[in-house]
Design a protein around this motif. Sequence first.
Motif, mmCIF file in Angstrom:
data_model
loop_
_atom_site.group_PDB
_atom_site.id
_atom_site.type_symbol
_atom_site.label_atom_id
_atom_site.label_comp_id
_atom_site.label_asym_id
_atom_site.label_seq_id
_atom_site.Cartn_x
_atom_site.Cartn_y
_atom_site.Cartn_z
ATOM 1 N N GLY A 64 0.797 -1.226 0.000
ATOM 2 C CA GLY A 64 0.000 0.000 0.000
ATOM 3 C C GLY A 64 0.829 1.274 0.000
ATOM 4 N N LYS A 68 -0.927 2.685 -3.051
ATOM 5 C CA LYS A 68 -1.897 3.588 -2.414
ATOM 6 C C LYS A 68 -3.318 3.040 -2.582
ATOM 7 C CE LYS A 68 1.468 7.222 -3.015
ATOM 8 N NZ LYS A 68 1.863 8.454 -3.714
ATOM 9 N N ASP A 69 -4.191 3.735 -3.302
ATOM 10 C CA ASP A 69 -5.562 3.214 -3.452
ATOM 11 C C ASP A 69 -5.939 3.041 -4.926
ATOM 12 O OD1 ASP A 69 -5.796 5.857 -4.185
ATOM 13 O OD2 ASP A 69 -7.329 6.381 -2.708
ATOM 14 N N ASN A 70 -4.948 2.686 -5.744
ATOM 15 C CA ASN A 70 -5.174 2.513 -7.185
ATOM 16 C C ASN A 70 -5.477 1.045 -7.478
ATOM 17 O OD1 ASN A 70 -4.482 5.299 -7.845
ATOM 18 N ND2 ASN A 70 -2.397 4.712 -7.298
ATOM 19 N N PHE A 71 -6.752 0.686 -7.457
ATOM 20 C CA PHE A 71 -7.187 -0.710 -7.488
ATOM 21 C C PHE A 71 -7.964 -1.026 -8.759
ATOM 22 C CE2 PHE A 71 -10.512 -3.814 -5.662
ATOM 23 C CZ PHE A 71 -9.742 -4.920 -6.001
ATOM 24 N N LEU A 86 -11.097 3.332 -5.994
ATOM 25 C CA LEU A 86 -10.214 3.949 -5.011
ATOM 26 C C LEU A 86 -10.327 3.115 -3.734
ATOM 27 C CD1 LEU A 86 -11.115 7.716 -5.603
ATOM 28 C CD2 LEU A 86 -8.978 6.589 -6.214
ATOM 29 N N ALA A 87 -9.381 2.203 -3.525
ATOM 30 C CA ALA A 87 -9.392 1.337 -2.342
ATOM 31 C C ALA A 87 -7.972 0.894 -2.055
ATOM 32 C CB ALA A 87 -10.291 0.115 -2.577
ATOM 33 N N THR A 88 -7.588 0.903 -0.785
ATOM 34 C CA THR A 88 -6.265 0.421 -0.408
ATOM 35 C C THR A 88 -6.245 -1.104 -0.498
ATOM 36 O OG1 THR A 88 -6.817 0.172 1.928
ATOM 37 C CG2 THR A 88 -6.040 2.356 1.209
ATOM 38 N N GLU A 91 -8.302 -2.618 2.338
ATOM 39 C CA GLU A 91 -9.743 -2.409 2.131
ATOM 40 C C GLU A 91 -10.277 -3.350 1.056
ATOM 41 O OE1 GLU A 91 -10.000 2.402 3.174
ATOM 42 O OE2 GLU A 91 -9.690 1.710 1.115
#
Length: 487
Positions: A64, A68-71, A86-88, A91
């Motif tokens: 992460g 980061k939150d690039n899913f 947008l999720a870690t 998450e």
Amino acid sequence: MDRIYCDSNVYRILKPDHPYHKPELHMAFEDLKDKFLFIFSDAHLDDLSESLPDYRDRDLDFMGKYVKDNFFSFDHVSKKRFQCFLATPKEAFNGKDYTAVRKFEKDPWNFDNLFPDDPDMPELNALNKLLKSYFDLPIAALAPPIDTSSLDEKNKEWMDKILPGYHPGMSMRELMESMSGFSAGLLTDDKQLTELRKFIRDYVDRDKYSFEKWGMAFDEKFKETGFGKTFLEMVDSTLGENQKDNFYQRFTTAYSMLEVYNITQERKSGGGLKKFDYSSLNTDAMHAYYASFCDYLVTDDKGLQAKSHIMYQLFDIPTKVLSTQDFINIRSQLTGQEETVDRFTGSMKYDMKHAFMIRDKYSFKSDSQITTFKTTHYYFNYFNRFQIIRDREITSVVFYCERLGHGNFVMYREIELLISKLLKVFGPDLEGKGSYTFAENDHAEEQHEFRRWQLGNIEISLLNSQPAWGNFLCLSFDFQNNNKPLN
């Protein structure tokens, strides 16, 4: 460009306590983590799904730091399409039900698992009852029976392995339950897949169509075998009609079939065939699929490198496949494309004289002449095209990013990243909005202009392109016609 996809092993060797840790790779990631978007996907979560919770959570947190939150994910249920969230990592993992996945893998054709009843949804239960009655119909009513009389001994042996007890009068439910043992083994038992690969190897001579011998001509050479179809035609013949237009299904199936049909053969360091089950092969296929929406795939897995390279050529996808050493080697090139005012204006002057012209046309709709060029480098590690648009009052130089594959879309984090870079180069924007805030996401689709700057007599804007042009972020420089563009 700005999207980097690394397989799970790359994040493992980034950890300082890993026995194969590469300090130079770690330095490259530290240099680039705030200048590029590192992407993770469902495939990374699958790779960690059987780890002990403490180790898994530490790995998710470590990954992460960079992704980061690039899913990236795929909706297999309702929309059946690629999605960007947008999720870690933690998450995203907590949103998965891996208990249900393992239950399916152990018994893939269990009808109670496939069509579970819900006491609170009588309509669903009625539908399940209808579906189950459909599967109780004899297969002869749904499709022509399999003619086993013409099979040789080896094929009969495999028929009995895949469909034990087959007879034309069995129901669809009985057929699927008969397949269950082989299907479950294929998913989780490497011996099952190895046997299948060996059976096909005995049935056809791979020298007639292997990638090692024929390169990308293997697709057509495959037609000269007993299958009588090109490789892609063979892939399509294994898919249902509603799956052939689903690129995820087509891509991941084709990736796996490269190994099943021995077009490629992954090998161990000792030279023997590498063993893997279909589930792990499919996870590698998912890594290659999600990376196809990015600019780079970074992996040291030779099999993933080779098959991804083949798939990207087969489907005309421009994603570059790099080893970790390749990635270390281009680190200075990537960091060198970060802009200062002097570097930007110098590059812009150079491109005005030397960039390759792609097209030149007159637009009657806007009464303007539009000339499009390919840039000589990636401005802000993002923009790779620019247009000079001349009308009676204004000449504009408009930079944009054109991804030639299906990754030609804009991510919210790309807007944020570009605005951050532009603020460093051109200073505060005219309205004083500053950094991109995600409160702006609610209006991003309708919003035409994100930020504006003034540089002497030149007005600079970061904006969404006109809908007719496609989904682009544009950096526009507007010159009144009594002022000339930089030259």
